[in-house]
Design a protein around this motif. Sequence first.
Motif, PDB file in Angstrom:
ATOM      1  N   GLY A 193      -4.005   9.457  -3.525  1.00  0.00           N
ATOM      2  CA  GLY A 193      -4.165  11.000  -4.038  1.00  0.00           C
ATOM      3  C   GLY A 193      -4.497  11.874  -3.102  1.00  0.00           C
ATOM      4  N   THR A 194      -3.850  12.981  -3.050  1.00  0.00           N
ATOM      5  CA  THR A 194      -4.071  14.057  -2.089  1.00  0.00           C
ATOM      6  C   THR A 194      -4.177  15.389  -2.896  1.00  0.00           C
ATOM      7  OG1 THR A 194      -3.031  15.173  -0.277  1.00  0.00           O
ATOM      8  CG2 THR A 194      -1.589  14.527  -1.782  1.00  0.00           C
ATOM      9  N   LEU A 195      -5.041  16.171  -2.423  1.00  0.00           N
ATOM     10  CA  LEU A 195      -5.671  17.146  -3.137  1.00  0.00           C
ATOM     11  C   LEU A 195      -4.830  18.399  -2.844  1.00  0.00           C
ATOM     12  CD1 LEU A 195      -7.723  18.765  -4.991  1.00  0.00           C
ATOM     13  CD2 LEU A 195      -9.172  19.076  -3.292  1.00  0.00           C
ATOM     14  N   GLN A 239       0.867  -1.162   0.137  1.00  0.00           N
ATOM     15  CA  GLN A 239      -0.084   0.013  -0.026  1.00  0.00           C
ATOM     16  C   GLN A 239       0.725   1.395  -0.018  1.00  0.00           C
ATOM     17  OE1 GLN A 239      -2.661  -0.481   3.607  1.00  0.00           O
ATOM     18  NE2 GLN A 239      -4.135  -1.221   2.314  1.00  0.00           N
ATOM     19  N   LEU A 240       0.244   2.267  -0.470  1.00  0.00           N
ATOM     20  CA  LEU A 240       1.057   3.626  -0.677  1.00  0.00           C
ATOM     21  C   LEU A 240       0.151   4.594   0.118  1.00  0.00           C
ATOM     22  CD1 LEU A 240       2.949   2.187  -2.811  1.00  0.00           C
ATOM     23  CD2 LEU A 240       2.690   4.230  -4.120  1.00  0.00           C
ATOM     24  N   GLN A 241       0.525   5.301   1.059  1.00  0.00           N
ATOM     25  CA  GLN A 241      -0.369   6.105   1.689  1.00  0.00           C
ATOM     26  C   GLN A 241       0.188   7.835   1.473  1.00  0.00           C
ATOM     27  OE1 GLN A 241      -3.265   5.651   3.537  1.00  0.00           O
ATOM     28  NE2 GLN A 241      -3.259   7.737   3.511  1.00  0.00           N
ATOM     29  N   ALA A 242      -0.375   8.606   0.722  1.00  0.00           N
ATOM     30  CA  ALA A 242      -0.023   9.697   0.633  1.00  0.00           C
ATOM     31  C   ALA A 242      -0.680  10.883   1.611  1.00  0.00           C
ATOM     32  CB  ALA A 242      -0.176  10.333  -1.081  1.00  0.00           C
ATOM     33  N   SER A 243       0.083  11.854   1.773  1.00  0.00           N
ATOM     34  CA  SER A 243      -0.426  12.846   2.802  1.00  0.00           C
ATOM     35  C   SER A 243       0.230  14.095   2.552  1.00  0.00           C
ATOM     36  CB  SER A 243      -0.023  12.463   4.216  1.00  0.00           C
ATOM     37  OG  SER A 243       1.288  12.441   4.382  1.00  0.00           O
ATOM     38  N   GLY A 244      -0.268  15.210   3.214  1.00  0.00           N
ATOM     39  CA  GLY A 244       0.439  16.557   2.897  1.00  0.00           C
ATOM     40  C   GLY A 244      -0.249  17.736   1.996  1.00  0.00           C
ATOM     41  N   GLY A 245      -1.369  17.226   1.447  1.00  0.00           N
ATOM     42  CA  GLY A 245      -2.129  18.198   0.625  1.00  0.00           C
ATOM     43  C   GLY A 245      -2.813  19.103   1.156  1.00  0.00           C
ATOM     44  N   GLY A 246      -3.243  20.038   0.546  1.00  0.00           N
ATOM     45  CA  GLY A 246      -4.059  21.312   1.404  1.00  0.00           C
ATOM     46  C   GLY A 246      -4.302  22.415   0.423  1.00  0.00           C
ATOM     47  N   VAL A 274      -5.054  17.039  -8.059  1.00  0.00           N
ATOM     48  CA  VAL A 274      -4.833  15.813  -7.079  1.00  0.00           C
ATOM     49  C   VAL A 274      -3.495  15.103  -7.468  1.00  0.00           C
ATOM     50  CG1 VAL A 274      -5.828  13.618  -6.249  1.00  0.00           C
ATOM     51  CG2 VAL A 274      -7.459  15.322  -7.081  1.00  0.00           C
ATOM     52  N   TYR A 275      -2.826  15.043  -6.284  1.00  0.00           N
ATOM     53  CA  TYR A 275      -1.340  14.550  -6.636  1.00  0.00           C
ATOM     54  C   TYR A 275      -1.422  12.930  -6.261  1.00  0.00           C
ATOM     55  CZ  TYR A 275       0.719  19.253  -7.743  1.00  0.00           C
ATOM     56  OH  TYR A 275       0.693  20.249  -8.568  1.00  0.00           O
ATOM     57  N   TYR A 276      -0.927  11.979  -7.148  1.00  0.00           N
ATOM     58  CA  TYR A 276      -0.705  10.823  -6.708  1.00  0.00           C
ATOM     59  C   TYR A 276       0.827  10.317  -6.676  1.00  0.00           C
ATOM     60  CZ  TYR A 276      -5.825  10.495  -8.085  1.00  0.00           C
ATOM     61  OH  TYR A 276      -6.829  10.960  -8.450  1.00  0.00           O
ATOM     62  N   CYS A 277       1.078   9.601  -5.631  1.00  0.00           N
ATOM     63  CA  CYS A 277       2.391   8.885  -5.730  1.00  0.00           C
ATOM     64  C   CYS A 277       2.449   7.590  -6.251  1.00  0.00           C
ATOM     65  CB  CYS A 277       2.882   8.866  -4.303  1.00  0.00           C
ATOM     66  SG  CYS A 277       1.906   7.638  -3.064  1.00  0.00           S
ATOM     67  N   ASN A 278       3.352   7.416  -6.905  1.00  0.00           N
ATOM     68  CA  ASN A 278       3.563   5.827  -7.560  1.00  0.00           C
ATOM     69  C   ASN A 278       4.917   5.371  -7.282  1.00  0.00           C
ATOM     70  OD1 ASN A 278       5.138   4.945 -10.219  1.00  0.00           O
ATOM     71  ND2 ASN A 278       2.891   4.144 -10.019  1.00  0.00           N
ATOM     72  N   ALA A 279       4.892   3.898  -7.141  1.00  0.00           N
ATOM     73  CA  ALA A 279       6.227   3.307  -6.981  1.00  0.00           C
ATOM     74  C   ALA A 279       6.219   2.041  -7.564  1.00  0.00           C
ATOM     75  CB  ALA A 279       6.408   3.005  -5.574  1.00  0.00           C
ATOM     76  N   ALA A 280       7.434   1.584  -8.208  1.00  0.00           N
ATOM     77  CA  ALA A 280       7.648   0.444  -8.668  1.00  0.00           C
ATOM     78  C   ALA A 280       8.303  -0.553  -7.685  1.00  0.00           C
ATOM     79  CB  ALA A 280       8.546   0.374  -9.852  1.00  0.00           C
ATOM     80  N   VAL A 281       7.366  -1.498  -7.242  1.00  0.00           N
ATOM     81  CA  VAL A 281       7.670  -2.499  -6.107  1.00  0.00           C
ATOM     82  C   VAL A 281       8.102  -3.829  -6.452  1.00  0.00           C
ATOM     83  CG1 VAL A 281       7.085  -3.069  -3.854  1.00  0.00           C
ATOM     84  CG2 VAL A 281       6.575  -0.844  -4.562  1.00  0.00           C
ATOM     85  N   VAL A 282       8.935  -4.386  -5.922  1.00  0.00           N
ATOM     86  CA  VAL A 282       9.411  -5.821  -6.091  1.00  0.00           C
ATOM     87  C   VAL A 282       8.870  -6.222  -4.756  1.00  0.00           C
ATOM     88  CG1 VAL A 282      11.056  -7.508  -6.501  1.00  0.00           C
ATOM     89  CG2 VAL A 282      11.327  -5.288  -7.818  1.00  0.00           C
ATOM     90  N   ARG A 283       7.980  -7.117  -4.663  1.00  0.00           N
ATOM     91  CA  ARG A 283       7.495  -7.729  -3.490  1.00  0.00           C
ATOM     92  C   ARG A 283       8.536  -8.931  -3.090  1.00  0.00           C
ATOM     93  NH1 ARG A 283       1.254  -8.807  -3.566  1.00  0.00           N
ATOM     94  NH2 ARG A 283       1.656  -9.041  -1.437  1.00  0.00           N
ATOM     95  N   SER A 284       8.356  -9.050  -1.836  1.00  0.00           N
ATOM     96  CA  SER A 284       9.371 -10.027  -1.059  1.00  0.00           C
ATOM     97  C   SER A 284       8.927 -11.227  -1.905  1.00  0.00           C
ATOM     98  CB  SER A 284       8.890 -10.117   0.449  1.00  0.00           C
ATOM     99  OG  SER A 284       9.146  -8.996   1.045  1.00  0.00           O
ATOM    100  N   GLY A 285       9.908 -12.235  -2.145  1.00  0.00           N
ATOM    101  CA  GLY A 285       9.761 -13.362  -2.815  1.00  0.00           C
ATOM    102  C   GLY A 285       9.695 -13.167  -4.265  1.00  0.00           C
ATOM    103  N   GLY A 286       9.679 -11.936  -4.762  1.00  0.00           N
ATOM    104  CA  GLY A 286       9.267 -11.724  -6.184  1.00  0.00           C
ATOM    105  C   GLY A 286      10.519 -11.359  -6.901  1.00  0.00           C
ATOM    106  N   PHE A 287      10.483 -11.346  -8.315  1.00  0.00           N
ATOM    107  CA  PHE A 287      11.509 -10.766  -9.084  1.00  0.00           C
ATOM    108  C   PHE A 287      11.310  -9.590  -9.730  1.00  0.00           C
ATOM    109  CE2 PHE A 287      14.225 -14.342  -8.169  1.00  0.00           C
ATOM    110  CZ  PHE A 287      13.408 -15.315  -7.950  1.00  0.00           C
ATOM    111  N   ARG A 288      10.063  -9.405 -10.173  1.00  0.00           N
ATOM    112  CA  ARG A 288       9.696  -8.406 -11.075  1.00  0.00           C
ATOM    113  C   ARG A 288       8.867  -7.263 -10.305  1.00  0.00           C
ATOM    114  NH1 ARG A 288       4.865  -8.974 -15.815  1.00  0.00           N
ATOM    115  NH2 ARG A 288       4.511  -6.849 -16.103  1.00  0.00           N
ATOM    116  N   ALA A 289       9.311  -5.796 -10.807  1.00  0.00           N
ATOM    117  CA  ALA A 289       8.505  -4.816 -10.139  1.00  0.00           C
ATOM    118  C   ALA A 289       7.114  -4.644 -10.764  1.00  0.00           C
ATOM    119  CB  ALA A 289       9.581  -3.539 -10.409  1.00  0.00           C
ATOM    120  N   TYR A 290       6.168  -4.311  -9.985  1.00  0.00           N
ATOM    121  CA  TYR A 290       4.923  -3.770 -10.451  1.00  0.00           C
ATOM    122  C   TYR A 290       4.434  -2.209  -9.831  1.00  0.00           C
ATOM    123  CZ  TYR A 290       4.113  -8.610 -11.499  1.00  0.00           C
ATOM    124  OH  TYR A 290       4.128  -9.821 -12.046  1.00  0.00           O
ATOM    125  N   ASP A 291       3.847  -1.716 -10.602  1.00  0.00           N
ATOM    126  CA  ASP A 291       3.405  -0.403 -10.302  1.00  0.00           C
ATOM    127  C   ASP A 291       2.162  -0.402  -9.079  1.00  0.00           C
ATOM    128  OD1 ASP A 291       3.984   1.578 -13.341  1.00  0.00           O
ATOM    129  OD2 ASP A 291       5.092   1.299 -11.572  1.00  0.00           O
TER     130      ASP A 291
END
Length: 120
Positions: free
Chosen positions: A113-115, A2-9, A91-108
């Motif tokens: 979103g934070t306004l 999970q990605l949790q964004a904050s800080g908008g306003g 609205v600003y969205y964060c994005n990350a290309a993550v390799v999960r534990s036990g995996g090999f490939r990165a997924y987005d």
Amino acid sequence: VQLQASGGGLVQAGGSLRLSCVASGSIFSINNMGWYRQASGKQRELVAAVTSGGSTNYIDSVKGRFAISRDNAKNTVYLQMNSLKPEDTAVYYCNAAVVRSGGFRAYDYWGQGTLVTVSS
């Protein structure tokens, strides 16, 4: 993961905001991280990105005003936004290309979103 964004306003033109986005879950590693934004009636666009090694890139309209950074130990990406303009409203969205534990490939993965609203 999970990605949790904050800080908008709401901020006046010329002001500053700092966005944060924390990735959590079963993470082995994170490749690129970035911030996108979507203004009303427009397509989502990439604002800034940072590689795992710290290389950054920005769209022209924010160069010199925004700064992206990351803390790899905290799986966190930041966007420092200075000299904000009304056209930065979106609205600003964060994005990350993550390799999960036990995996090999990165997924987005995407944050929720934070306004950001910049008044003139």
